[in-house]
Write a protein that holds these residues in place. Structure first.
Motif, PDB file in Angstrom:
ATOM      1  N   VAL A   1      72.011  31.764  31.763  1.00 28.22           N
ATOM      2  CA  VAL A   1      72.096  33.190  31.295  1.00 28.22           C
ATOM      3  C   VAL A   1      71.585  34.070  32.593  1.00 28.22           C
ATOM      4  N   ILE A   2      72.494  34.598  33.238  1.00 25.15           N
ATOM      5  CA  ILE A   2      72.328  35.694  34.113  1.00 25.15           C
ATOM      6  C   ILE A   2      72.227  37.258  33.791  1.00 25.15           C
ATOM      7  N   GLY A   3      71.344  37.751  33.677  1.00 23.50           N
ATOM      8  CA  GLY A   3      71.168  39.257  33.340  1.00 23.50           C
ATOM      9  C   GLY A   3      71.567  40.136  34.802  1.00 23.50           C
ATOM     10  N   ILE A   4      72.328  40.918  34.328  1.00 24.20           N
ATOM     11  CA  ILE A   4      72.851  41.984  35.633  1.00 24.20           C
ATOM     12  C   ILE A   4      72.315  43.232  35.122  1.00 24.20           C
ATOM     13  N   ALA A   5      72.021  44.041  36.153  1.00 19.79           N
ATOM     14  CA  ALA A   5      71.925  45.650  36.150  1.00 19.79           C
ATOM     15  C   ALA A   5      72.400  45.962  37.405  1.00 19.79           C
ATOM     16  N   GLY A   6      73.487  46.579  37.694  1.00 15.76           N
ATOM     17  CA  GLY A   6      74.262  46.787  38.860  1.00 15.76           C
ATOM     18  C   GLY A   6      74.241  48.365  38.955  1.00 15.76           C
ATOM     19  N   ALA A   7      73.592  48.727  40.199  1.00 12.39           N
ATOM     20  CA  ALA A   7      73.702  50.102  40.624  1.00 12.39           C
ATOM     21  C   ALA A   7      74.725  50.395  41.734  1.00 12.39           C
ATOM     22  N   GLY A   8      75.724  51.041  41.707  1.00 14.29           N
ATOM     23  CA  GLY A   8      76.745  50.937  42.777  1.00 14.29           C
ATOM     24  C   GLY A   8      77.416  49.517  43.092  1.00 14.29           C
ATOM     25  N   GLY A   9      77.362  49.010  44.216  1.00 13.83           N
ATOM     26  CA  GLY A   9      78.115  47.966  44.651  1.00 13.83           C
ATOM     27  C   GLY A   9      77.052  47.156  45.216  1.00 13.83           C
ATOM     28  N   GLU A  10      75.773  47.264  44.985  1.00 13.11           N
ATOM     29  CA  GLU A  10      74.742  46.512  45.798  1.00 13.11           C
ATOM     30  C   GLU A  10      74.576  44.759  45.198  1.00 13.11           C
ATOM     31  N   HIS A  11      75.083  44.656  44.078  1.00 14.39           N
ATOM     32  CA  HIS A  11      74.903  43.229  43.534  1.00 14.39           C
ATOM     33  C   HIS A  11      76.317  42.400  43.450  1.00 14.39           C
ATOM     34  N   LEU A  12      77.310  43.164  43.868  1.00 14.44           N
ATOM     35  CA  LEU A  12      78.753  42.402  44.091  1.00 14.44           C
ATOM     36  C   LEU A  12      78.751  41.168  44.973  1.00 14.44           C
ATOM     37  N   GLU A  13      77.984  41.280  46.007  1.00 11.71           N
ATOM     38  CA  GLU A  13      77.834  40.203  47.089  1.00 11.71           C
ATOM     39  C   GLU A  13      77.333  38.891  46.211  1.00 11.71           C
ATOM     40  N   LEU A  14      76.003  39.126  45.439  1.00 10.26           N
ATOM     41  CA  LEU A  14      75.465  38.214  44.776  1.00 10.26           C
ATOM     42  C   LEU A  14      76.272  37.681  43.713  1.00 10.26           C
ATOM     43  N   LEU A  15      77.348  38.384  42.934  1.00  8.55           N
ATOM     44  CA  LEU A  15      78.068  37.851  41.928  1.00  8.55           C
ATOM     45  C   LEU A  15      78.996  37.035  42.502  1.00  8.55           C
ATOM     46  N   GLN A  16      79.747  37.503  43.665  1.00  9.98           N
ATOM     47  CA  GLN A  16      80.822  36.565  44.312  1.00  9.98           C
ATOM     48  C   GLN A  16      79.922  35.175  44.596  1.00  9.98           C
ATOM     49  N   LYS A  17      78.871  35.140  44.860  1.00 12.60           N
ATOM     50  CA  LYS A  17      78.279  33.981  45.185  1.00 12.60           C
ATOM     51  C   LYS A  17      78.010  33.028  44.101  1.00 12.60           C
ATOM     52  N   ILE A  18      77.450  33.800  42.785  1.00 17.89           N
ATOM     53  CA  ILE A  18      77.409  33.227  41.589  1.00 17.89           C
ATOM     54  C   ILE A  18      78.657  32.674  40.943  1.00 17.89           C
ATOM     55  N   ALA A  19      79.790  33.451  41.403  1.00 15.14           N
ATOM     56  CA  ALA A  19      81.154  32.963  40.966  1.00 15.14           C
ATOM     57  C   ALA A  19      81.208  31.730  41.480  1.00 15.14           C
ATOM     58  N   LYS A  20      81.187  31.554  42.833  1.00 17.23           N
ATOM     59  CA  LYS A  20      81.692  30.628  43.611  1.00 17.23           C
ATOM     60  C   LYS A  20      80.893  29.093  43.091  1.00 17.23           C
ATOM     61  N   VAL A  21      79.575  29.537  42.962  1.00 15.45           N
ATOM     62  CA  VAL A  21      78.745  28.357  42.464  1.00 15.45           C
ATOM     63  C   VAL A  21      79.348  27.784  41.161  1.00 15.45           C
ATOM     64  N   PHE A  22      79.565  28.819  40.346  1.00 11.02           N
ATOM     65  CA  PHE A  22      79.838  28.088  38.824  1.00 11.02           C
ATOM     66  C   PHE A  22      81.591  27.754  38.792  1.00 11.02           C
TER      67      PHE A  22
ATOM     68  N   ARG B   1      73.864  20.926  40.692  1.00  9.07           N
ATOM     69  CA  ARG B   1      72.655  21.155  41.567  1.00  9.07           C
ATOM     70  C   ARG B   1      71.675  22.335  40.915  1.00  9.07           C
ATOM     71  N   LEU B   2      72.238  23.229  40.370  1.00  8.35           N
ATOM     72  CA  LEU B   2      71.519  24.240  39.559  1.00  8.35           C
ATOM     73  C   LEU B   2      70.872  23.325  38.151  1.00  8.35           C
ATOM     74  N   GLU B   3      71.470  22.634  37.629  1.00  8.37           N
ATOM     75  CA  GLU B   3      70.824  21.841  36.327  1.00  8.37           C
ATOM     76  C   GLU B   3      69.730  21.256  37.108  1.00  8.37           C
ATOM     77  N   GLU B   4      69.735  20.695  38.069  1.00  6.04           N
ATOM     78  CA  GLU B   4      68.678  19.613  38.594  1.00  6.04           C
ATOM     79  C   GLU B   4      67.470  20.427  39.622  1.00  6.04           C
ATOM     80  N   ALA B   5      67.785  21.704  39.647  1.00  6.03           N
ATOM     81  CA  ALA B   5      66.951  22.561  40.480  1.00  6.03           C
ATOM     82  C   ALA B   5      65.336  22.744  39.955  1.00  6.03           C
ATOM     83  N   GLY B   6      64.395  22.138  40.591  1.00  5.02           N
ATOM     84  CA  GLY B   6      62.954  22.192  40.292  1.00  5.02           C
ATOM     85  C   GLY B   6      62.209  23.517  40.481  1.00  5.02           C
ATOM     86  N   SER B   7      62.681  24.316  41.235  1.00  6.69           N
ATOM     87  CA  SER B   7      62.021  25.694  41.583  1.00  6.69           C
ATOM     88  C   SER B   7      62.876  26.716  41.661  1.00  6.69           C
ATOM     89  N   ALA B   8      62.210  27.919  41.527  1.00  3.32           N
ATOM     90  CA  ALA B   8      62.965  29.131  41.802  1.00  3.32           C
ATOM     91  C   ALA B   8      63.664  29.155  43.104  1.00  3.32           C
TER      92      ALA B   8
END
Length: 640
Positions: free
Chosen positions: A592-613, A621-628
C-alpha cells in the motif's frame, strides 16, 4: 455549448410536436405547460451551464447558470415586456453569460488561490460563487437585457420583411457559409430558433426552423462528389452522405466544401431553392430539428406540411447537386486535398471532429490515428500517473515514444483534445462527457491491464500504414496543453526520492487487516511527515468509496480527492508492506503506497514505482527487502 445539450432540444421538440395545445396530434393542456417553461428557462440555463463549465468546471457552470437568469427574466417577464408582450428564448444571452460567468469565477478564484486558511476553503468558495453569481444576474438583467431585446426586435423585423416580400431564400447567402465556418449554431439557436419558437407558438409551425436544418444542400454536394469527384473524396462521399442525411451531422460535408470553396455557391443555391419551395407550400416545423437529420425533420413537421417539406429537401438536393456537379466536372483536385481540408475544418472548429477519422481514412485502421493519450482519474495525481507511466514505457519499448504522447489528468480538467482516454471503468461516464471526440478504454486496474497491449498493437497497426510525419508533432503539443501533465522541465525540478519518500514513512510489517485500516495506516504515515494535514485522511477514504485505488500486481495507492489538495503542503509518499494479503474490494494487496501530491513533485517517484511493479523480479526484491533503506534503494535504482 449547443451540441452537448441536443438531447434536451430533442426532448423539447418531441413534447412540442406531440402535445402542444390545441393543435398537436396528442394535444394535452397540462403537458403543454412544459413547452414554454422548457424553452424559456431550462434550455438557456443548460446552455449557460455548459458554457461556464467549459471555462471553469462545475463552479463556472453554476455561476453561468445563475448569471443568465437575469437576462432570461428581462426578456420574458411581464415586468419588463408587459402583460401583452411575447418573450423570446434567450439562447444567445445564455451563450454570452455562461462563458462570462465561468471566466469571472476563474479569475476570482485565482486571486486567492493558495491564500485561504485551512478549514475556510468551503466557506470562501461557496460565498464567492454565490455573491459573484448574484452580481452577474442583476447585471445581465439591466445591462444585457436591453441589448438582447433590441437584437431580437431587429432580427424579427428583418425576418418579417423577408417573409412578407418573398425574400426569405436570401438568408441562405448568410446561413450556408456560416455553417461551413461553424457559426451556424450561434445563428440558428441564438437568433433563428427564438424567432421560430415565438412564431410556432402563435401559428402552430414555423418555416424558420428549416432555414438551417435542411440537409438537402450538403446532401447534393456529396452526391456530386460521388459521381464527379476523384480519389479519396469520391471514395468517402457515399458514406459521408448517409451520415449527413440520416445522422444529421452536417459538418461531415464541410471539408468537401473547404477543399473547393467555390462549392459554397452550390450550397447557397440549394438552400435558396429549398426555402423557395417551402414558402410556396406554406410549410413549417413545430420545433427545431436538432440534429438536422431527415428523420428529425419529419418528426417535427406540422401535419399539413409533409409534402412541402419533402419537396423542399428534394429541391435543395437537386439544385446543389447540379451546381456542384458542374463545378467539379470542369475543375481539378488531388487525392490528398480532403485530408488538408479536414484539418482546416478542425482548426476552425477549435477541436477534433467526431467524423474526421472517417474522412481521412483513419477509420479504416480501427479508429482515428492515436497520437495523444490521456489517463484520467479523480484527482489526477495517483492512479492516472501510474497508469500513464506504465503505458508510456510500453509505447517507448514498441518504438513509438516520439510519435505518441501519454499524459495524466484529473477528470475534471479533461478537454476534448485527445485521441484516446484511458479511465477506470467506474469513471467512464464522467470521462465521456468532456471528451466526446476521443476513443475511450476502460480498465479495472492501472498496473497490469491487458488493454495496454491492445493499445500498443493498435498504434503499431495504425503506424504501419499511417502518416507518421503528422504524428511526430503531437507529443510536444499534448504535453504543453495538458494542465495535469508534468513537463520535462517540471520533472527535472522534481524532488528526489529521498525527499518525498523517507525511511520514516516506510513500514515493512503493516498491522492492518482490512482495506480501511490500511488506508488509515498509510495516511497516518503521510500526516506524520508534517507535510499533510489531518483532514487529508478523510479525503483518502472518500476517494476510495467512489473509485477503487487498486492498481494490480498486489499494489494499491490510496490518495485523496482533487478537492483535498489544499490539505497538502508539499508532496509526500508512504510505503507499507503486509505479510498477509489484504482484501481490497475483492483484490489481493500486499503493498500500500499512500500518496499526497502537490504539483508535479511526486510524478518522478510514481514513474519509478510503476516501473518497479511492472517488473516481477523487482516486486520480488521488495517482498524480500529487510529494511527501509533497501526499499529506497530499489526505487532509487530505477530510471524513470
Amino acid at each position: 455549448m449547443i451540441m452537448p445539450n441536443i438531447g434536451a432540444f430533442i426532448a423539447w421538440g418531441a413534447i412540442t410536436a406531440l402535445f402542444v395545445y390545441p393543435d398537436g396530434p396528442f394535444a394535452n393542456e397540462q403537458i403543454n405547460t412544459l413547452v414554454g417553461s422548457t424553452v424559456t428557462y431550462l434550455l438557456p440555463i443548460l446552455i449557460a451551464y455548459t458554457g461556464g463549465r467549459l471555462i471553469h468546471g462545475v463552479r463556472g457552470g453554476v455561476v453561468g447558470s445563475v448569471a443568465v437568469m437575469g437576462v432570461i427574466l428581462g426578456t420574458s417577464s411581464p415586468v419588463f415586456i408587459g402583460e401583452d408582450g411575447v418573450g423570446a428564448p434567450m439562447f444567445l444571452g445564455a451563450m454570452i453569460m455562461g462563458p462570462i460567468g465561468g471566466w469571472c469565477m476563474k479569475r476570482l478564484d485565482a486571486l486567492w488561490a493558495g491564500r485561504i486558511k485551512p478549514g475556510f476553503e468551503m466557506l470562501v468558495d461557496n460565498f464567492s460563487a454565490g455573491i459573484l453569481a448574484a452580481i452577474l444576474a442583476v447585471g445581465s438583467m439591466f445591462l444585457l437585457t436591453p441589448v438582447m431585446n433590441f437584437l431580437t426586435h431587429i432580427a424579427g423585423e428583418a425576418v418579417n420583411f423577408l417573409i412578407n416580400n418573398g425574400l426569405l431564400p436570401l438568408t441562405s447567402i448568410l446561413i450556408e457559409p456560416a455553417k461551413v465556418l461553424f457559426l451556424n449554431n450561434a445563428i440558428n439557436h441564438g437568433i433563428i430558433t427564438p424567432l421560430a419558437t415565438e412564431q410556432s407558438l402563435e401559428q402552430g409551425k414555423s418555416i424558420l426552423f428549416l432555414l438551417e436544418a435542411n440537409p438537402g444542400p450538403g446532401f447534393g454536394i456529396l452526391l456530386a462528389y460521388m459521381f464527379f469527384g476523384r480519389g479519396i473524396a469520391r471514395a468517402t462521399a457515399p458514406g459521408a452522405a448517409i451520415i449527413q442525411f440520416f445522422g444529421g451531422i452536417h459538418e461531415i460535408y464541410f471539408p468537401y466544401v473547404l477543399m473547393k470553396p467555390i462549392l459554397i455557391l452550390a450550397a447557397i443555391a440549394g438552400g435558396m431553392s429549398g426555402i423557395f419551395v417551402e414558402l410556396l407550400f406554406d410549410v413549417g416545423l413545430r420545433s427545431p430539428a436538432a440534429p438536422g437529420s431527415i428523420i428529425m425533420i419529419y418528426l417535427s413537421t406540422a401535419t399539413d406540411s409533409y409534402l412541402g417539406v419533402t419537396l423542399g429537401v428534394l429541391a435543395a438536393t437537386a439544385v446543389s447537386f447540379i451546381v456542384a456537379a458542374l463545378l467539379l466536372r470542369f475543375s481539378k483536385q488531388s487525392e490528398d486535398d480532403l485530408a488538408k481540408a479536414t484539418a482546416q475544418m478542425e482548426g476552425m472548429k477549435g477541436k477534433k471532429s467526431s467524423v474526421s477519422g472517417f474522412l481521412t481514412g483513419a477509420g479504416q485502421t480501427g479508429g482515428e490515428q492515436i497520437s495523444k493519450i490521456v489517463f484520467a482519474c479523480d484527482a489526477g495525481m495517483g492512479s492516472s500517473a501510474m497508469g500513464a507511466s506504465v503505458l508510456r514505457n510500453k509505447i517507448k519499448k514498441a518504438g513509438y515514444g516520439e510519435q505518441v504522447s501519454v499524459v495524466n489528468s484529473a477528470i475534471n480538467n479533461l478537454t476534448d483534445e485527445f485521441d484516446l482516454v484511458v479511465v477506470h471503468e467506474d469513471l467512464y461516464d464522467r470521462a465521456k462527457g468532456p471528451t466526446p471526440s476521443a476513443a475511450h478504454v476502460t480498465v479495472d486496474n492501472f498496473m497490469g491491464s491487458p488493454r495496454y497491449d491492445e493499445i500498443v498493437e493498435t498504434i503499431r497497426r495504425q503506424r504501419e500504414g499511417g502518416d507518421a510525419e503528422a504524428a511526430d508533432a503531437a507529443p510536444a503539443a499534448a504535453a504543453a496543453g495538458t494542465p495535469a501533465a508534468a513537463s520535462a522541465d517540471e520533472e527535472e525540478r522534481a524532488g528526489s526520492t529521498d525527499e518525498i519518500l523517507t525511511a520514516d514513512s516506510i513500514v515493512l510489517g503493516g498491522r492492518a487487516t482490512s482495506r480501511d485500516a490500511a488506508i488509515d495506516e498509510a495516511g497516518g504515515l503521510l500526516i506524520g511527515t508534517g507535510k499533510v494535514e489531518d483532514a487529508y485522511l478523510a479525503a483518502m477514504h472518500e476517494r476510495e468509496s467512489s473509485v477503487s485505488t487498486f492498481m494490480g500486481n498486489g499494489l494499491a495507492i490510496p490518495h485523496g480527492t482533487n478537492e483535498a489538495k489544499s490539505a497538502i503542503h508539499s508532496s509526500a509518499v508512504s510505503f507499507v508492506r503486509y505479510d498477509e494479503e489484504i482484501d481490497w474490494n475483492g483484490k489481493p494487496v500486499r503493498f500500500v503506497i499512500g500518496i499526497a501530491g502537490a504539483g508535479g513533485e511526486h510524478l518522478e517517484l510514481l514513474q519509478k514505482i510503476a516501473k518497479v511493479f511492472s517488473d516481477k523480479e523487482a516486486v520480488a526484491r521488495l517482498e524480500e527487502a529487510g529494511s527501509a533503506e533497501e526499499v529506497l534503494g530499489i526505487f532509487g535504482k530505477v530510471n524513470a
